[in-house]
Design a protein around this motif. Structure first.
Motif, short mmCIF file in Angstrom:
data_model
loop_
_atom_site.label_atom_id
_atom_site.label_comp_id
_atom_site.label_asym_id
_atom_site.label_seq_id
_atom_site.Cartn_x
_atom_site.Cartn_y
_atom_site.Cartn_z
N ARG A 16 0.14 -1.43 0.39
CA ARG A 16 0.21 -0.06 -0.02
C ARG A 16 1.00 1.37 -0.19
NH1 ARG A 16 -5.04 -0.55 1.62
NH2 ARG A 16 -5.55 -2.83 2.21
N SER A 17 -0.03 1.79 -0.93
CA SER A 17 1.29 3.21 -0.82
C SER A 17 0.26 4.79 0.37
CB SER A 17 0.94 4.18 -2.01
OG SER A 17 -0.15 3.80 -2.94
N LEU A 18 0.46 4.59 1.75
CA LEU A 18 -0.12 5.57 2.76
C LEU A 18 -0.79 6.85 2.08
CD1 LEU A 18 1.91 3.50 6.15
CD2 LEU A 18 -0.44 3.04 3.86
N ASP A 19 0.83 7.35 1.59
CA ASP A 19 0.40 8.90 1.59
C ASP A 19 0.30 9.62 0.19
OD1 ASP A 19 2.86 9.79 2.63
OD2 ASP A 19 3.13 8.14 1.24
N PHE A 20 0.21 9.02 -0.73
CA PHE A 20 0.21 9.25 -2.39
C PHE A 20 -0.38 8.08 -3.24
CE2 PHE A 20 3.64 6.31 -4.04
CZ PHE A 20 4.52 5.78 -3.14
N GLN A 21 -0.75 8.59 -4.35
CA GLN A 21 -1.63 7.65 -5.45
C GLN A 21 -0.05 7.19 -6.04
OE1 GLN A 21 -4.52 9.56 -6.89
NE2 GLN A 21 -5.96 9.03 -6.00
N ALA A 22 -0.18 5.69 -5.98
CA ALA A 22 1.25 4.95 -7.08
C ALA A 22 0.31 4.35 -8.18
CB ALA A 22 1.37 4.12 -5.90
N THR A 23 -0.07 4.92 -9.65
CA THR A 23 -0.52 4.17 -10.26
C THR A 23 0.55 3.58 -11.09
OG1 THR A 23 0.58 6.06 -12.46
CG2 THR A 23 -2.01 6.63 -11.35
N THR A 24 2.17 2.97 -10.25
CA THR A 24 3.06 2.02 -10.43
C THR A 24 3.71 1.31 -9.29
OG1 THR A 24 3.82 2.66 -13.23
CG2 THR A 24 4.54 1.33 -12.35
N MET A 25 3.82 0.49 -9.21
CA MET A 25 3.43 -0.46 -7.99
C MET A 25 5.00 -1.55 -9.15
SD MET A 25 1.46 -1.05 -5.11
CE MET A 25 0.57 0.65 -4.28
N PHE A 26 6.25 -1.53 -8.34
CA PHE A 26 6.51 -2.78 -8.08
C PHE A 26 7.16 -3.83 -7.88
CE2 PHE A 26 8.33 -0.33 -12.25
CZ PHE A 26 8.07 0.88 -12.00
N TRP A 27 7.10 -5.11 -8.23
CA TRP A 27 7.58 -6.61 -7.66
C TRP A 27 8.23 -7.08 -7.56
CZ3 TRP A 27 5.20 -7.61 -2.91
CH2 TRP A 27 3.51 -6.67 -2.78
N TYR A 28 9.31 -7.73 -6.50
CA TYR A 28 11.11 -7.35 -6.48
C TYR A 28 11.27 -9.36 -5.21
CZ TYR A 28 12.10 -3.17 -8.06
OH TYR A 28 12.09 -1.95 -8.50
N ARG A 29 12.69 -9.94 -5.90
CA ARG A 29 12.31 -10.96 -5.34
C ARG A 29 13.98 -10.54 -4.64
NH1 ARG A 29 9.91 -16.87 -6.73
NH2 ARG A 29 11.31 -16.11 -9.00
N GLN A 30 14.37 -11.13 -3.11
CA GLN A 30 15.56 -10.56 -3.05
C GLN A 30 16.00 -12.49 -2.29
OE1 GLN A 30 16.75 -7.60 -1.15
NE2 GLN A 30 18.63 -7.45 -1.80
N PHE A 31 16.79 -13.31 -2.58
CA PHE A 31 16.88 -13.86 -1.98
C PHE A 31 18.63 -14.08 -1.04
CE2 PHE A 31 14.27 -17.40 -3.55
CZ PHE A 31 14.29 -17.42 -5.41
N PRO A 32 18.25 -14.22 0.04
CA PRO A 32 20.10 -13.94 1.23
C PRO A 32 21.17 -13.62 -0.05
CG PRO A 32 18.47 -16.27 1.77
CD PRO A 32 17.94 -15.76 0.15
N LYS A 33 21.79 -12.76 -0.06
CA LYS A 33 23.10 -11.82 0.13
C LYS A 33 23.12 -11.86 -1.84
CE LYS A 33 25.38 -14.30 3.01
NZ LYS A 33 25.71 -13.40 4.20
N GLN A 34 22.54 -12.02 -1.85
CA GLN A 34 21.81 -11.34 -3.86
C GLN A 34 21.37 -10.17 -4.05
OE1 GLN A 34 19.92 -15.16 -5.94
NE2 GLN A 34 21.53 -16.54 -4.92
N SER A 35 21.25 -9.54 -4.84
CA SER A 35 20.93 -9.00 -5.85
C SER A 35 19.70 -8.78 -5.86
CB SER A 35 21.52 -7.69 -6.31
OG SER A 35 21.50 -8.63 -8.25
N LEU A 36 18.67 -7.43 -6.01
CA LEU A 36 17.53 -6.59 -6.34
C LEU A 36 16.81 -8.37 -7.37
CD1 LEU A 36 16.38 -3.67 -5.08
CD2 LEU A 36 15.33 -5.45 -4.08
N MET A 37 15.79 -8.71 -7.68
CA MET A 37 15.75 -8.93 -9.04
C MET A 37 13.56 -8.61 -9.08
SD MET A 37 14.62 -13.24 -10.42
CE MET A 37 13.11 -12.82 -9.77
#
Lengths: 116, 111
Positions: free
Chosen positions: A24-45
């Motif tokens: 949830r965006s609490l204090d603004f409207q977000a027309t676009t959101m992104f979903w990432y996954r991160q495994f231990p000691k690895q970068s954002l995917m």
């Protein structure tokens, strides 16, 4: 900066069940959101880009039928991990893009998923 | 070739020193650049954004952008142990496109 929340912060589930994560965006409207996954000691995917009122755009290699994304309103996007398996255990983080004179992206606190 | 590249580190600096973090990007179309800090087990936190060539200062942090050489850097003055974290560089092509993240540089500030 803008505030993005995620719920739940941690979830443990049995293999084969489905898990829904809210962003949830609490204090603004977000027309676009992104979903990432991160495994231990690895970068954002980046998994997918979620646009309000339209279908999500998935990155190559991410199964859209397994990771269901819904962006029903300007403040809420959900990620459902269907039929979760132990290899889906990871840190899932959403972010919301803030439009304005210059764009930027703020992250939620993340959801740690453990599938037993 | 990755869109955004960073040295994974770890970069170790003594407390009070200047920490210099570097990032290169491959797409000349990139217009917006960001530095995020990520503590272990936490999500990334925005530190700085930079859109124009030159320097941008905010407290102890200075971001530098050189579009001709396609690099972005982050300087942290008077480094503190609390600055120890992984620093992520990100680039965007603008027009509200997705961000491309580097793999991050781990910084250790030793007391």
């Amino acid at each position: 900066g803008a505030v993005v929340s995620q719920h739940p912060s941690r979830v443990i589930c049995k293999s084969g069940t489905s898990v829904k994560i809210e962003c949830r965006s609490l204090d603004f409207q977000a027309t676009t959101m992104f979903w990432y996954r991160q495994f231990p000691k690895q970068s954002l995917m980046l998994m997918a880009t979620s646009n309000e009122g339209s279908k999500a755009t998935y990155e190559q290699g991410v199964e859209k039928d397994k990771f269901l994304i819904n962006h029903a309103s300007l403040t809420l996007s959900t990620l459902t991990v269907t039929s979760a398996h132990p290899e889906d255990s990871s840190f899932y983080i959403c972010s919301a893009r803030v439009r304005g004179a210059q764009e930027t992206q703020y992250f939620g606190p993340g959801t740690r998923l453990l599938v037993l | 070739q990755k869109e955004v590249e960073q040295n994974s580190g770890p970069l170790s600096v003594p407390e009070g020193a200047i920490a210099s973090l570097n990032c290169t990007y491959s797409d000349r179309v990139s217009q917006s650049f960001f530095w995020y800090r990520q503590y272990s087990g936490k999500s990334p936190e925005l530190i700085m954004s930079i859109y124009s060539n030159g320097d941008k200062e905010d407290g102890r942090f200075t971001a530098q952008l050189n579009k001709a050489s396609q690099y972005v850097s982050l300087l942290i003055r008077d480094s503190q142990p609390s600055d120890s974290a992984t620093y992520l560089c990100a680039a965007s092509r603008g027009n509200f496109n997705k961000f491309y993240f580097g793999s991050g540089t781990k910084l250790n500030v030793k007391p």
